[in-house]
Design a protein around this motif. Structure first.
Motif, PDB file in Angstrom:
ATOM      1  N   UNK A   3      -3.032  -0.646   1.221  1.00  0.00           N
ATOM      2  CA  UNK A   3      -1.721  -0.181   1.628  1.00  0.00           C
ATOM      3  C   UNK A   3      -1.776   0.175   3.098  1.00  0.00           C
ATOM      4  N   UNK A   4      -0.727  -0.138   3.799  1.00  0.00           N
ATOM      5  CA  UNK A   4      -0.636   0.222   5.206  1.00  0.00           C
ATOM      6  C   UNK A   4      -0.170   1.667   5.304  1.00  0.00           C
ATOM      7  N   UNK A  52      15.978  -0.442   1.367  1.00  0.00           N
ATOM      8  CA  UNK A  52      15.057  -1.534   1.036  1.00  0.00           C
ATOM      9  C   UNK A  52      14.654  -1.581  -0.436  1.00  0.00           C
ATOM     10  N   UNK A  53      15.162  -0.673  -1.252  1.00  0.00           N
ATOM     11  CA  UNK A  53      14.953  -0.747  -2.697  1.00  0.00           C
ATOM     12  C   UNK A  53      13.598  -0.289  -3.197  1.00  0.00           C
ATOM     13  N   UNK A  54      12.875   0.489  -2.409  1.00  0.00           N
ATOM     14  CA  UNK A  54      11.586   1.028  -2.845  1.00  0.00           C
ATOM     15  C   UNK A  54      11.807   2.309  -3.637  1.00  0.00           C
ATOM     16  N   UNK A  55      10.774   2.741  -4.337  1.00  0.00           N
ATOM     17  CA  UNK A  55      10.796   4.005  -5.069  1.00  0.00           C
ATOM     18  C   UNK A  55       9.872   4.977  -4.341  1.00  0.00           C
ATOM     19  N   UNK A  56      10.335   6.187  -4.128  1.00  0.00           N
ATOM     20  CA  UNK A  56       9.456   7.206  -3.542  1.00  0.00           C
ATOM     21  C   UNK A  56       8.523   7.686  -4.644  1.00  0.00           C
ATOM     22  N   UNK A  57       7.222   7.478  -4.445  1.00  0.00           N
ATOM     23  CA  UNK A  57       6.274   7.844  -5.500  1.00  0.00           C
ATOM     24  C   UNK A  57       5.439   9.074  -5.158  1.00  0.00           C
ATOM     25  N   UNK A  58       5.465   9.505  -3.902  1.00  0.00           N
ATOM     26  CA  UNK A  58       4.649  10.669  -3.545  1.00  0.00           C
ATOM     27  C   UNK A  58       5.141  11.258  -2.235  1.00  0.00           C
ATOM     28  N   UNK A  59       5.293  12.566  -2.202  1.00  0.00           N
ATOM     29  CA  UNK A  59       5.550  13.309  -0.970  1.00  0.00           C
ATOM     30  C   UNK A  59       4.606  14.495  -0.948  1.00  0.00           C
ATOM     31  N   UNK A  60       3.990  14.745   0.214  1.00  0.00           N
ATOM     32  CA  UNK A  60       3.034  15.839   0.336  1.00  0.00           C
ATOM     33  C   UNK A  60       3.555  16.854   1.339  1.00  0.00           C
ATOM     34  N   UNK A  73       3.859  -3.577  -6.736  1.00  0.00           N
ATOM     35  CA  UNK A  73       3.108  -4.616  -6.046  1.00  0.00           C
ATOM     36  C   UNK A  73       2.914  -4.299  -4.571  1.00  0.00           C
ATOM     37  N   UNK A  74       3.855  -3.579  -3.975  1.00  0.00           N
ATOM     38  CA  UNK A  74       3.796  -3.281  -2.548  1.00  0.00           C
ATOM     39  C   UNK A  74       3.885  -1.778  -2.369  1.00  0.00           C
ATOM     40  N   UNK A  75       2.906  -1.217  -1.693  1.00  0.00           N
ATOM     41  CA  UNK A  75       2.910   0.200  -1.377  1.00  0.00           C
ATOM     42  C   UNK A  75       2.856   0.403   0.123  1.00  0.00           C
ATOM     43  N   UNK A 116       5.322  -8.823   4.123  1.00  0.00           N
ATOM     44  CA  UNK A 116       5.418  -8.625   2.678  1.00  0.00           C
ATOM     45  C   UNK A 116       5.696  -9.976   2.036  1.00  0.00           C
ATOM     46  N   UNK A 117       4.799 -10.385   1.162  1.00  0.00           N
ATOM     47  CA  UNK A 117       4.952 -11.643   0.444  1.00  0.00           C
ATOM     48  C   UNK A 117       5.787 -11.409  -0.801  1.00  0.00           C
ATOM     49  N   UNK A 118       6.761 -12.289  -1.027  1.00  0.00           N
ATOM     50  CA  UNK A 118       7.673 -12.147  -2.157  1.00  0.00           C
ATOM     51  C   UNK A 118       7.686 -13.443  -2.963  1.00  0.00           C
ATOM     52  N   UNK A 119       8.311 -13.400  -4.118  1.00  0.00           N
ATOM     53  CA  UNK A 119       8.430 -14.592  -4.959  1.00  0.00           C
ATOM     54  C   UNK A 119       9.711 -15.372  -4.705  1.00  0.00           C
ATOM     55  N   UNK A 120      10.721 -14.733  -4.091  1.00  0.00           N
ATOM     56  CA  UNK A 120      11.996 -15.400  -3.817  1.00  0.00           C
ATOM     57  C   UNK A 120      12.578 -14.838  -2.523  1.00  0.00           C
TER      58      UNK A 120
END
Length: 119
Positions: free
Chosen positions: A8-9, A27-35, A49-51, A70-74
């Protein structure tokens, strides 16, 4: 057994909360962690798949040369999604001579993100 799991970058940003919310809302990401509160480090994920990690920094030089691919399928479907979400598309979708179909967006901190798929 594979020796490597994933990568992950980590992008330095002036405001982690704003960065994670932009990636969630635009961009449609989910926030998974905040410190910490307010957050000084955060993580967003898309489809497991992408973090992308963010760390608080006041150094303005980081974005000058940083680019994320970021590589995508479509590619066309992601392009359409990002047009609708008001993402800042700075290079339209195109087929390159190096056999990729891609486009480029710029996030709120000036990072260039290339979205693409091999053709």
């Amino acid at each position: 057994m594979k020796l490597f799991s994933h990568s992950s970058i980590i992008l330095p940003v002036p405001n982690v909360k704003e960065a994670t919310e932009y990636y969630r809302d635009i961009l449609g990401f989910k926030i998974s962690f905040l410190w910490q509160d307010p957050p000084t480090y955060g993580v967003v994920n898309r489809e497991d798949a992408v973090g992308i990690h963010f760390t608080e920094s006041s150094d303005p030089l980081f974005t000058a040369h940083a680019k994320l691919y970021i590589f995508v399928n479509d590619t066309d479907a992601v392009f359409d999604e990002y047009k609708k979400s008001r993402a800042n598309i700075i290079e339209p979708i195109n087929d390159t001579d190096y056999k990729m179909r891609e486009f480029v967006i710029e996030d709120l901190n000036g990072y260039k993100i290339v979205i693409g798929k091999g053709i």
